[in-house]
Structures are given as C-alpha cells and as structure tokens.
Design an enzyme around this catalytic site. Structure first.
Site, short mmCIF file in Angstrom:
data_model
loop_
_atom_site.label_atom_id
_atom_site.label_comp_id
_atom_site.label_asym_id
_atom_site.label_seq_id
_atom_site.Cartn_x
_atom_site.Cartn_y
_atom_site.Cartn_z
N ARG A 118 0.81 -1.24 0.00
CA ARG A 118 0.00 0.00 0.00
C ARG A 118 0.83 1.28 0.00
NH1 ARG A 118 -3.15 -3.09 3.72
NH2 ARG A 118 -4.83 -4.11 2.55
N LYS A 140 3.24 11.16 -11.85
CA LYS A 140 2.35 10.30 -12.65
C LYS A 140 3.07 8.97 -12.85
CE LYS A 140 -0.56 13.37 -15.36
NZ LYS A 140 -0.92 13.80 -16.72
N GLU A 182 9.54 16.92 -25.68
CA GLU A 182 8.91 17.41 -24.44
C GLU A 182 9.50 18.77 -24.04
OE1 GLU A 182 6.30 15.87 -23.37
OE2 GLU A 182 6.53 13.69 -23.55
N LYS A 224 7.74 22.44 -15.16
CA LYS A 224 6.88 21.32 -14.75
C LYS A 224 6.59 21.41 -13.25
CE LYS A 224 5.48 16.67 -15.15
NZ LYS A 224 5.55 15.38 -15.81
N GLU A 234 -4.14 17.04 -11.71
CA GLU A 234 -4.68 17.40 -13.03
C GLU A 234 -6.18 17.70 -13.00
OE1 GLU A 234 -2.66 15.47 -16.36
OE2 GLU A 234 -4.58 15.44 -17.40
N ARG A 238 -2.76 21.39 -15.08
CA ARG A 238 -1.72 20.40 -15.41
C ARG A 238 -1.95 19.75 -16.78
NH1 ARG A 238 1.18 15.74 -11.70
NH2 ARG A 238 2.35 14.83 -13.43
N ASN A 242 -0.06 18.12 -21.63
CA ASN A 242 -0.38 17.09 -22.62
C ASN A 242 -0.50 17.63 -24.04
OD1 ASN A 242 -0.56 14.63 -21.09
ND2 ASN A 242 -2.24 15.62 -20.02
N HIS A 245 -0.35 15.27 -26.94
CA HIS A 245 -0.40 13.90 -26.43
C HIS A 245 -1.67 13.16 -26.84
CE1 HIS A 245 3.02 15.29 -24.18
NE2 HIS A 245 3.11 14.20 -23.45
N HIS A 249 -0.81 9.88 -28.35
CA HIS A 249 -1.18 8.58 -27.75
C HIS A 249 -1.94 7.73 -28.76
CE1 HIS A 249 -0.87 9.99 -23.26
NE2 HIS A 249 0.30 9.74 -23.81
N HIS A 262 7.58 7.53 -27.69
CA HIS A 262 6.59 8.46 -27.12
C HIS A 262 6.86 9.90 -27.61
CE1 HIS A 262 3.90 10.27 -24.19
NE2 HIS A 262 4.89 11.06 -23.81
P1 NAD Z 1 12.40 4.51 -22.30
O1 NAD Z 1 12.28 4.45 -20.85
O2 NAD Z 1 11.89 3.38 -23.11
O3 NAD Z 1 13.94 4.76 -22.65
C1 NAD Z 1 14.31 4.84 -24.01
C2 NAD Z 1 15.45 3.85 -24.34
O4 NAD Z 1 16.69 4.36 -23.85
C3 NAD Z 1 15.30 2.49 -23.70
O5 NAD Z 1 15.76 1.51 -24.59
C4 NAD Z 1 16.22 2.57 -22.50
O6 NAD Z 1 16.66 1.32 -22.05
C5 NAD Z 1 17.35 3.38 -23.06
N1 NAD Z 1 18.15 4.13 -22.12
C6 NAD Z 1 17.75 4.74 -20.98
N2 NAD Z 1 18.75 5.49 -20.50
C7 NAD Z 1 19.80 5.35 -21.33
C8 NAD Z 1 21.10 5.88 -21.36
N3 NAD Z 1 21.51 6.79 -20.48
N4 NAD Z 1 21.94 5.49 -22.34
C9 NAD Z 1 21.52 4.61 -23.30
N5 NAD Z 1 20.28 4.10 -23.35
C10 NAD Z 1 19.43 4.46 -22.36
O7 NAD Z 1 11.69 5.83 -22.89
P2 NAD Z 1 11.60 7.33 -22.38
O8 NAD Z 1 11.52 8.15 -23.61
O9 NAD Z 1 12.62 7.64 -21.37
O10 NAD Z 1 10.19 7.37 -21.65
C11 NAD Z 1 8.99 7.14 -22.34
C12 NAD Z 1 7.95 6.72 -21.35
O11 NAD Z 1 7.71 7.77 -20.42
C13 NAD Z 1 6.61 6.41 -21.99
O12 NAD Z 1 6.12 5.20 -21.47
C14 NAD Z 1 5.73 7.57 -21.58
O13 NAD Z 1 4.38 7.20 -21.46
C15 NAD Z 1 6.31 7.93 -20.26
N6 NAD Z 1 6.06 9.31 -19.85
C16 NAD Z 1 5.58 9.52 -18.61
C17 NAD Z 1 5.38 10.80 -18.16
C18 NAD Z 1 4.94 11.03 -16.74
O14 NAD Z 1 4.60 12.16 -16.40
N7 NAD Z 1 4.94 10.02 -15.92
C19 NAD Z 1 5.67 11.89 -18.99
C20 NAD Z 1 6.16 11.64 -20.27
C21 NAD Z 1 6.36 10.34 -20.68
N1 GLY Z 2 3.52 14.43 -18.77
C1 GLY Z 2 2.30 15.04 -18.37
C2 GLY Z 2 2.17 15.24 -16.91
O1 GLY Z 2 3.04 14.92 -16.14
O2 GLY Z 2 1.16 15.74 -16.47
#
Ligand code: NAD
Ligand code: GLY
Length: 366
Positions: A118, A140, A182, A224, A234, A238, A242, A245, A249, A262
């Site tokens: 939890r 998030k 972003e 942010k 949100e 907030r 997006n 997005h 998406h 993404h």
């Molecule tokens: P990812 O986590 O898939 O990383 C991209 C690639 O880079 C992967 O293959 C990873 O293993 C590799 N990698 C990571 N660090 C590295 C490094 N330093 N050197 C070499 N390779 C490396 O993708 P991302 O773009 O980091 O994140 C995308 C995700 O984030 C999506 O799922 C998206 O929905 C999510 N997201 C969430 C929020 C939020 O607010 N929580 C906001 C934006 C995106």
């Molecule tokens: N990436 C959108 C949010 O964090 O609200």
C-alpha cells in the site's frame, strides 16, 4: 549542481540536476528510510549505470531487479516481476525503490511503489532526456493497457529526483530527439522566451553541449514543478502538459507500443495541435511553420503516419484520460507560449485537422 523543489507541502521533494551525480551517496542517503533498497533498472541501463548506483548505496542492503527493455513491456507482467523481486527478498514497508532508467522504468517503478504494501518510498533516477525533463517529475506513474496508453496507474510522488546529465552521453540520438519533443512542448505551452532560446540553441542541444542541455533540463523541470505545484492531480492547469499527447497517444496505440517512440508521437501530435489551433484562428500560419521548423530541427517526425485514418484517430482519442462525458478535450494554443484545455470546438474543425495533408503543410518549408 542545481537544486529545484517540487512544492507539494509535506510531500515536497528536491530535484538535483548536475553531471556525475549517480555516484553521490549524500544525495540518496537523506531520502532512504531504512537499510533496505531495491534498485530497478532494465537490461540496457544495467550494464551502463547500475554499478555506479550500487556503489553510491554501498551502505544499504540491496536487491537488484533487472526488467526487459521497452515500451512494449510496460504492462502487468513486467510490474509483477518487481513485486516478485521485492517479496522474494522480503522487503517491508520501510524499503525504498530506486527507479534507474528512462520513463518506462520510472513510470512502472513509481506505480509498483504506490502499490507495494500500500505504498513505499521511491527515488527517481532518470537516464533519458525525456525522463529527466518530464516523466520523473510530478508523480504520474502507471502502465499501458492494449486499449490505451498509461490507462492504469496512480499519482504517487517520489522522495527525490536525481538527474545525472552525464548519462545522456550514451543515449542514442533518436532517444535524445524524443526528449527534445517534451522540451519544445514547455516552450510552446508556457514560455515564449524559452521557445526563442530553443530556436537559437537547438544545434547545441543536438550536439550534447553540456551547458545548453543543463539549462534546457533545468528550465523544463522548473516549468513542470511550477505547474504540478498548482495542480498535482490534473484538475485543470496540469492538463496543458499534454500538448500533442491526445493525437500522440492515438499514434502510439495504433502503431503498437514501441514502434513510434513516445516523444516522436508527441512531436507529430504537437504539429496537429498547432494546426488545430490555427484552424480555430488562435495562432497564425507563420506560428505553425515556426513550430514545425523547431520540431524538425530536433530530428523529430512532423507528419502523422500515412496509414492512420480519421476514424483511427477518433477511436483512440475517445479513450483519452482528459475526456469528460465522452467529449474529446484537447490542449490547444491561444498563442505561442500559452495553452488552453478545451472541448469547446466545432466537430468539423477536428475532422479537418485530422484529415489535413500534413505532408503538404510541412513541404511549405522545403
Ligand atoms: P524509455 O524508458 O523506453 O527509454 C528509451 C530507451 O533508452 C530504452 O531503450 C532505455 O533502455 C534506453 N536508455 C535509458 N537510458 C539510457 C542511457 N543513459 N543510455 C543509453 N540508453 C538508455 O523511454 P523514455 O523516452 O525515457 O520514456 C517514455 C515513457 O515515459 C513512456 O512510457 C511515456 O508514457 C512515459 N512518460 C511519462 C510521463 C509522466 O509524467 N509520468 C511523462 C512523459 C512520458
Ligand atoms: N507528462 C504530463 C504530466 O506529467 O502531467
């Protein structure tokens, strides 16, 4: 090193930004509540950075959980691997999870932290540009469902965010560009001066100029943090984070998770949001072309997949989390640097935006 704060009352936390921070024990220690830690990363990041974090946490009893890499693994079965590792080593409620990796790891580990017994503490250690400027900040967390991106999750804030900019040296160029999407988003929705700075400095960012990257990360995190502090869950503001997005998406889900990164989907989605804002008379053709030029300079796609029909888009956009009472809510620009979230637009304008010839729109610059 720079330090920012996400100001959320008793759940406030620091964001540390600097080079070579992974090894710094003193950044982690104050945010770890017992001897036990579980470092969660993936098979790509582990050989690159796991040893440094293990070294920084040498005083702690460590469990290491290495997950498969990729957006296509951001689902229940992979989440279960985190719980398997925690339970096998009998982690209790005082444990701290360390999310070492990109946004996929950060989102999944954050969600695991929200659920395990939890709720346990976690620290975000983002290693992609996208996760450093966006996903690690703001709480998030979640996983994908075959019918919709990030549809299962929780708002759950970390204890700290440790951003080591040196990790970007190993990031593939395509991933760097995805993160820049972003960064550009913050300029478009919130800060016209930052947008101008990005236009002047995109080449430096693309060539990993340390000073330029640090500034872009710091400014992005500051924007942010400011937005999240005003609207953590949100309820309103907030949602401007997006921009692009809703369209993006739809692209990610339709193309299959992982096919478009993404950030790439968001980039093409931002072009669509710019065009929609223009069709509504909020911004000019010149503004749209300015946005397209910058997104292109960052090495990002500016045209949605040719295979996607209006019906494909509408089907996926109908399950967006921003929607209320079945109406698709969109983030649009009122001007460059100022965004609004609205479902108040004529349906035929959305149709026009979705059926636009983006190839021709983009071709105007060639
Ligand atoms: P990812 O986590 O898939 O990383 C991209 C690639 O880079 C992967 O293959 C990873 O293993 C590799 N990698 C990571 N660090 C590295 C490094 N330093 N050197 C070499 N390779 C490396 O993708 P991302 O773009 O980091 O994140 C995308 C995700 O984030 C999506 O799922 C998206 O929905 C999510 N997201 C969430 C929020 C939020 O607010 N929580 C906001 C934006 C995106
Ligand atoms: N990436 C959108 C949010 O964090 O609200």
């Amino acid at each position: 090193m720079q330090q920012l704060t996400v100001d959320l009352g008793e759940r406030s936390y620091p964001i540390y930004i600097g080079s070579e921070l992974l090894q710094k024990t003193d950044l982690f220690a104050p945010h770890i509540s017992s001897r036990r830690v579980a470092i969660v990363c993936n098979e790509t990041v582990a050989p690159l950075y796991l040893d440094r974090v293990k070294h920084a946490l040498a005083e702690n009893e460590q469990t290491v959980i290495v997950l498969p890499d990729g957006e296509q693994h951001k689902h229940w079965e992979t989440l279960q691997l985190i719980f398997d590792g925690l339970l096998a080593d009998r982690h209790d409620r005082k444990t701290t999870l360390i999310a070492l990796g990109g946004g996929v790891i950060g989102d999944m580990v954050g969600f695991a932290a929200a659920c395990y017994q939890r709720g346990v503490n976690f620290i975000q250690v983002p290693t992609t540009l996208l996760s450093q400027v966006d996903s690690s900040v703001g709480g998030k967390t979640g996983i994908n469902h075959p019918l919709g991106k990030n549809m299962i999750g929780a708002f759950y804030q970390p204890q700290a965010v440790v951003i080591d900019t040196a990790t970007l040296a190993t990031l593939p160029p395509r991933e760097l560009s995805a993160g820049l999407a972003e960064v550009i988003k913050y300029g478009l929705i919130y800060d016209a001066d930052f947008l101008t700075w990005l236009e002047q400095n995109m080449q430096r960012l693309m060539s990993l100029d340390e000073q330029a990257l640090s500034y872009a990360i710091e400014r992005s995190c500051a924007i942010k943090a400011e937005i999240v502090a005003q609207d953590e869950r949100e309820a309103g503001l907030r949602a401007i984070l997006n921009l692009g997005h809703t369209f993006g998406h739809a692209i990610e889900t339709e193309q299959g998770y992982g096919a478009w990164l993404h950030g790439e989907a968001v980039a093409a989605g931002m072009v669509m949001a710019l065009q929609m804002s223009c069709l509504l008379g909020n911004i000019s053709d010149v503004d749209v072309q300015r946005g397209i030029r910058l997104i292109r300079q960052a090495g990002l796609p500016v045209v949605p997949p040719a295979t996607m029909s209006v019906a494909d888009f509408l089907q996926h956009m109908a399950v967006d989390k921003k929607n209320v009472d079945g109406k698709i809510r969109l983030v649009l620009l009122e001007q460059l640097g100022r965004a609004v979230v609205t479902s108040d637009y004529p349906a035929n304008v959305l149709q026009q935006c979705l059926s636009e010839d983006y190839g021709a729109l983009v071709g105007m610059q060639d």
